[in-house]
Scaffold this motif. Structure first.
Motif, PDB file in Angstrom:
ATOM      1  N   LEU A  68       0.926  -1.242  -0.008  1.00 10.15           N
ATOM      2  CA  LEU A  68      -0.023  -0.071   0.020  1.00 10.15           C
ATOM      3  C   LEU A  68       0.794   1.307   0.074  1.00 10.15           C
ATOM      4  O   LEU A  68       1.789   1.336   0.796  1.00 10.15           O
ATOM      5  CB  LEU A  68      -0.991   0.037   1.268  1.00 10.15           C
ATOM      6  CG  LEU A  68      -1.891   1.378   1.420  1.00 10.15           C
ATOM      7  CD1 LEU A  68      -2.756   1.474   0.247  1.00 10.15           C
ATOM      8  CD2 LEU A  68      -2.557   1.304   2.851  1.00 10.15           C
ATOM      9  N   THR A 103      -7.962   5.634  -5.946  1.00  6.49           N
ATOM     10  CA  THR A 103      -7.239   4.732  -5.649  1.00  6.49           C
ATOM     11  C   THR A 103      -6.969   3.611  -6.845  1.00  6.49           C
ATOM     12  O   THR A 103      -7.994   3.276  -7.534  1.00  6.49           O
ATOM     13  CB  THR A 103      -7.996   3.773  -4.484  1.00  6.49           C
ATOM     14  OG1 THR A 103      -8.427   4.524  -3.394  1.00  6.49           O
ATOM     15  CG2 THR A 103      -7.393   2.738  -4.017  1.00  6.49           C
ATOM     16  N   ARG A 167     -10.555   0.220  -0.838  1.00  6.56           N
ATOM     17  CA  ARG A 167      -9.434  -0.865  -0.357  1.00  6.56           C
ATOM     18  C   ARG A 167      -9.765  -2.076   0.091  1.00  6.56           C
ATOM     19  O   ARG A 167      -8.971  -2.852  -0.244  1.00  6.56           O
ATOM     20  CB  ARG A 167      -8.504   0.110   0.502  1.00  6.56           C
ATOM     21  CG  ARG A 167      -7.193  -0.521   0.847  1.00  6.56           C
ATOM     22  CD  ARG A 167      -6.334   0.269   2.000  1.00  6.56           C
ATOM     23  NE  ARG A 167      -7.427   0.555   3.303  1.00  6.56           N
ATOM     24  CZ  ARG A 167      -7.758  -0.323   4.158  1.00  6.56           C
ATOM     25  NH1 ARG A 167      -7.175  -1.603   4.098  1.00  6.56           N
ATOM     26  NH2 ARG A 167      -8.426   0.229   5.035  1.00  6.56           N
TER      27      ARG A 167
END
Length: 230
Positions: A68, A103, A167
């Motif tokens: 991440l 994202t 996520r």
């Protein structure tokens, strides 16, 4: 033993990313492709592929590795309108749209089609998930108005929480993908690989539907407060 590595890339899957657009009270679509599936009651896929019943060693949960990265872009301004202009100027771009928060996910699969008695099985399944979340950071040029500071804090938290929802879907989906492939067995290695591709497409489809349900439920983050100006 030959280990095969497959990268799920943008050109192969069409999107490869999902994003939240919140622009002056309007929101854009979130989209995802990359073989991940949802987590939570509102984020469950319509169907999940299950591995074939095999020996315990082949049914072990495959390794999922997640990387991440959180990136920030600078936002300036001393009024809501100036902050909005800075968001639109500095936010990440994709397909001609400007995103306040974004994202991006990429999935790489690792597995070894291994001949066994009566067929071929996927062994040594691994899933690598790469996530990059881009969010704004505001630096006022003069002592800011207290109300503007409060509004920004609420907006920024809501935007971050909405991206975290995406996520979580991707992370849970990487687990689902691994389980769908672990121990997969068919009567030949070409047939096993073909079934693996079919299951990847199924998980991808499940995730796309789950992402749309999530954004439909939250109005692409609007109901969570991810809108500027407030």
């Amino acid at each position: 033993m030959r280990l095969l590595v497959f990268a799920l890339c943008l050109s192969a899957l069409g999107a490869g990313s999902y994003a939240l657009l919140t622009r002056s009270g309007a929101t854009g679509a979130a989209e995802f492709a990359g073989a991940a599936a949802p987590a939570g009651a509102d984020r469950q896929p319509d169907a999940q592929a299950s591995p074939e019943p095999l020996a315990p060693a082949l049914r072990e949960r495959p390794a999922v590795r997640t990387r991440l990265v959180v990136e920030a872009y600078e936002v300036a301004g001393d009024t809501a309108g100036e902050v909005l202009a800075s968001l639109l100027a500095g936010g990440p771009h994709s397909g001609g749209d400007v995103f306040f928060g974004r994202t991006v996910a990429g999935v790489r699969l690792r597995y070894d089609p291994t001949p066994v008695a009566g067929g071929c099985v996927l062994a040594d399944v691994g899933v690598d998930l790469a996530l990059t979340i881009t969010l704004p950071t505001w630096t006022p040029t003069s002592p800011p108005d207290a109300r503007l500071v409060r509004d920004w804090g609420r907006f920024r938290r809501a935007l971050s929480e909405h991206e975290d929802g995406h996520r979580e879907i991707a992370e849970a989906g990487a687990q689902t993908l691994g389980r769908a492939l672990a121990g997969l067995r068919r009567d030949s290695c070409p047939a096993t690989r073909a079934e693996a591709r079919r299951r990847v497409r199924r998980v991808e489809s499940d995730v796309s539907a789950a992402q749309h349900r999530y954004d439909a439920r939250t109005g692409h983050g609007r109901t969570e407060g991810a809108v500027w100006p407030r």
